[in-house]
Design a protein around this motif. Structure first.
Motif, short mmCIF file in Angstrom:
data_model
loop_
_atom_site.label_atom_id
_atom_site.label_comp_id
_atom_site.label_asym_id
_atom_site.label_seq_id
_atom_site.Cartn_x
_atom_site.Cartn_y
_atom_site.Cartn_z
N GLY A 229 -23.44 18.25 0.67
CA GLY A 229 -23.70 17.06 -0.13
C GLY A 229 -22.56 16.06 -0.12
N TRP A 230 -21.45 16.42 0.54
CA TRP A 230 -20.27 15.56 0.60
C TRP A 230 -19.97 15.21 2.05
N ALA A 231 -19.40 14.00 2.28
CA ALA A 231 -19.08 13.55 3.63
C ALA A 231 -17.68 12.96 3.67
N LEU A 232 -16.98 13.22 4.77
CA LEU A 232 -15.60 12.74 4.92
C LEU A 232 -15.57 11.23 5.10
N VAL A 233 -14.66 10.58 4.38
CA VAL A 233 -14.48 9.13 4.48
C VAL A 233 -13.12 8.79 5.10
N ASP A 234 -12.09 9.57 4.73
CA ASP A 234 -10.74 9.25 5.20
C ASP A 234 -9.88 10.50 5.18
N LYS A 235 -8.86 10.53 6.05
CA LYS A 235 -7.92 11.64 6.10
C LYS A 235 -6.53 11.09 6.43
N LYS A 236 -5.53 11.62 5.75
CA LYS A 236 -4.14 11.28 6.05
C LYS A 236 -3.32 12.55 6.08
N GLU A 237 -2.49 12.68 7.10
CA GLU A 237 -1.62 13.84 7.23
C GLU A 237 -0.25 13.49 6.67
N ASN A 238 0.20 14.30 5.71
CA ASN A 238 1.50 14.11 5.09
C ASN A 238 2.39 15.30 5.39
N ALA A 239 3.63 15.23 4.97
CA ALA A 239 4.60 16.26 5.33
C ALA A 239 4.17 17.65 4.86
N SER B 231 1.07 18.36 3.18
CA SER B 231 -0.36 18.53 2.91
C SER B 231 -1.18 17.57 3.76
N ASN B 232 -2.46 17.87 3.86
CA ASN B 232 -3.42 16.94 4.43
C ASN B 232 -4.30 16.44 3.30
N ALA B 233 -4.44 15.13 3.20
CA ALA B 233 -5.21 14.53 2.10
C ALA B 233 -6.53 13.99 2.64
N TYR B 234 -7.61 14.36 1.98
CA TYR B 234 -8.94 13.98 2.41
C TYR B 234 -9.65 13.20 1.30
N VAL B 235 -10.45 12.22 1.70
CA VAL B 235 -11.33 11.53 0.77
C VAL B 235 -12.77 11.80 1.21
N TYR B 236 -13.57 12.30 0.28
CA TYR B 236 -14.97 12.59 0.54
C TYR B 236 -15.85 11.79 -0.41
N VAL B 237 -17.02 11.41 0.07
CA VAL B 237 -17.99 10.71 -0.76
C VAL B 237 -19.15 11.65 -1.06
N TYR B 238 -19.69 11.51 -2.24
CA TYR B 238 -20.92 12.21 -2.56
C TYR B 238 -22.05 11.45 -1.88
N GLY B 239 -22.59 12.03 -0.81
CA GLY B 239 -23.60 11.35 0.00
C GLY B 239 -23.41 11.70 1.45
N THR B 240 -23.64 10.73 2.33
CA THR B 240 -23.46 10.92 3.76
C THR B 240 -22.39 9.96 4.26
N SER B 241 -22.02 10.10 5.53
CA SER B 241 -21.02 9.20 6.09
C SER B 241 -21.54 7.77 6.22
N GLN B 242 -22.86 7.60 6.17
CA GLN B 242 -23.46 6.27 6.26
C GLN B 242 -23.82 5.65 4.93
N LYS B 243 -24.05 6.49 3.91
CA LYS B 243 -24.56 5.94 2.65
C LYS B 243 -24.10 6.76 1.46
N CYS B 244 -23.58 6.08 0.45
CA CYS B 244 -23.23 6.75 -0.81
C CYS B 244 -24.51 7.18 -1.53
N ALA B 245 -24.46 8.32 -2.17
CA ALA B 245 -25.59 8.77 -2.99
C ALA B 245 -25.32 8.41 -4.45
N ALA B 246 -26.28 7.79 -5.09
CA ALA B 246 -26.11 7.42 -6.50
C ALA B 246 -26.22 8.67 -7.36
N LEU B 247 -25.23 8.86 -8.22
CA LEU B 247 -25.27 9.96 -9.18
C LEU B 247 -25.80 9.42 -10.50
N PRO B 248 -27.01 9.79 -10.89
CA PRO B 248 -27.60 9.24 -12.13
C PRO B 248 -26.81 9.66 -13.37
#
Length: 224
Positions: free
Chosen positions: A125-135, A137-154
């Motif tokens: 139910g989650w899709a990767l939006v962004d990733k950054k590699e740091n000293a 840790s690796n930091a990830y941003v995920y959206v609730y939805g797909t890589s093409q479309k956000c899913a509205a959470l009622p």
């Protein structure tokens, strides 16, 4: 003759004056049809409010100390929409990493290198939006939805648990590499934004929505 004409003129003047007085009197007593109307337009302002929850993790305090290699650990972040409006939801997750030796499951082989210290699978139910590699840790941003479309959470609803089955696994780290006795953290941050009127294009594309949300929320650096 002149006296008669003067008398006629005076008579006419009196008649005209009297007529004007009558007209004025009638006009002053007249009633008119009138009307008024008004309308007050009312709007109720909505709100976006979320709560990051980890109910199973909170109940699993006994498994968090003195963890061992290959240990399955409870980690169940999920987001509840407590506001009045539907929301697009994002999670920022930082996975610690180190230059370590990791053994295979049966111990037959060992690999060394900079790698994340936990294995996990992200729920579908989650899709990767962004990733950054740091000293560290690796930091990830995920959206609730797909890589093409956000899913509205009622309003009142909760997302799926981010990590599949609500668990992560500590890698099969070979002992004696400086991790003994250290504390390992997996920071998770939740973000939400309204679902309508985002940019002039009214976008629901995750990368575009995150660009707006992260800038406004002060989270534009993925690795922060």
């Amino acid at each position: 003759m002149r006296k008669k004409q003067t008398g006629k003129r005076i008579g006419k003047a009196v008649l005209i004056t009297g007529a004007l007085a009558l007209i004025m009197a009638v006009g002053g007593a007249s009633a008119y049809f009138t009307a008024t109307d008004n309308k007050t337009n009312t709007w109720t302002v909505g709100n976006i409010d979320i709560q990051l929850e980890e109910p199973l993790y909170d109940d699993a305090a006994d498994e968090r100390d003195n963890i061992t290699p290959n240990k399955d650990l409870t980690k169940d972040p999920q987001v509840k929409n407590k506001g009045n409006n539907d929301a697009f939801v994002f999670l920022k997750v930082s996975i610690p990493k180190a230059d370590v030796k990791v053994a295979s499951q049966d111990g037959s082989s060992v690999s060394q290198g900079m790698q994340e210290l936990f294995d996990y699978t992200v729920d579908s139910g989650w899709a990767l939006v962004d990733k950054k590699e740091n000293a560290g840790s690796n930091a990830y941003v995920y959206v609730y939805g797909t890589s093409q479309k956000c899913a509205a959470l009622p309003a009142g609803q909760t997302t799926s648990v981010f990590f599949q089955d609500g668990t992560i696994t500590f890698k099969n780290i070979v002992e004696g590499q400086g991790l003994d006795g250290t504390s390992l953290e997996i920071p998770v941050e939740a973000f939400a934004i309204q679902t309508a009127d985002i940019t002039e294009a009214d976008t629901d594309v995750p990368a575009e929505v995150w660009s707006v949300l992260s800038g406004q929320a002060g989270a534009d650096e993925t690795g922060r």
